[in-house]
Design a protein around this motif. Sequence first.
Motif, PDB file in Angstrom:
ATOM      1  N   GLU A  56       0.843  -1.188   0.000  1.00 30.39           N
ATOM      2  CA  GLU A  56       0.000   0.000   0.000  1.00 30.39           C
ATOM      3  C   GLU A  56       0.881   1.241   0.000  1.00 30.39           C
ATOM      4  OE1 GLU A  56      -3.172   1.995   3.039  1.00 30.39           O
ATOM      5  OE2 GLU A  56      -3.192  -0.182   2.835  1.00 30.39           O
ATOM      6  N   ALA A  57       0.468   2.235  -0.750  1.00 33.40           N
ATOM      7  CA  ALA A  57       1.219   3.476  -0.830  1.00 33.40           C
ATOM      8  C   ALA A  57       1.224   4.170   0.533  1.00 33.40           C
ATOM      9  CB  ALA A  57       0.612   4.392  -1.865  1.00 33.40           C
ATOM     10  N   PRO A  58       2.356   4.811   0.893  1.00 33.20           N
ATOM     11  CA  PRO A  58       2.412   5.510   2.192  1.00 33.20           C
ATOM     12  C   PRO A  58       1.435   6.682   2.231  1.00 33.20           C
ATOM     13  CG  PRO A  58       4.397   5.927   0.894  1.00 33.20           C
ATOM     14  CD  PRO A  58       3.584   4.936   0.141  1.00 33.20           C
TER      15      PRO A  58
END
Length: 197
Positions: free
Chosen positions: A193-195
């Motif tokens: 998951e993207a930060p």
Amino acid sequence: MGKWLAIGAGILLVLMLLLWREMRPTEAKPVAIKPPPPRHESYIEHPAPAPAPGEGSGSGSATEPVSTTQPGKIDVRSDEFFYKFDAAIPKVLTRNAAKCYEGKHGQLHRNQKLSLRYKVGVMNGEIHVTDVTIKESTLNDAALEACFIEQVQHSTWKDDQLPDVQMDDELVLRPERGMKKFWKDNMDYVGAEAPKD
């Protein structure tokens, strides 16, 4: 001693003559030039339309040339046809063949390959591959070759925008170059998951 010098000089002279002979320009030999492959439109089979009543002079005059485009279909001479058909074929066939080599990474050298010849055709928007034969193989694995051929032979997909066409084509499969991206694990991979900021 003088005898050995004379023999050595003779051998050196013979070697120099052979080298000079190899370096001389030779006559150019005629090269057989292979004619270019026929364009797509030559494979399209459409009956010539019958002239409408009253058309033509009736004295054997030529009628207008038949258009190679089909109503509601893209033109075989267009860029769109190239991207939807010509450029799509190797990707689809390689993706399907990749199933045969999935999980076997490293078993072959990166330069080993299988070159195939086949016919590909579109009929009513259905693309089918037939008559798959081996042109050249350096795989040295009959079972893998058979699997690749079977997967290519059973490749089919649909695109209603494509006109009816039949052509010969070739495909080079290099299992260690470019097949890994089509393996199920890589196709299904989503990533982390993207930060969040």
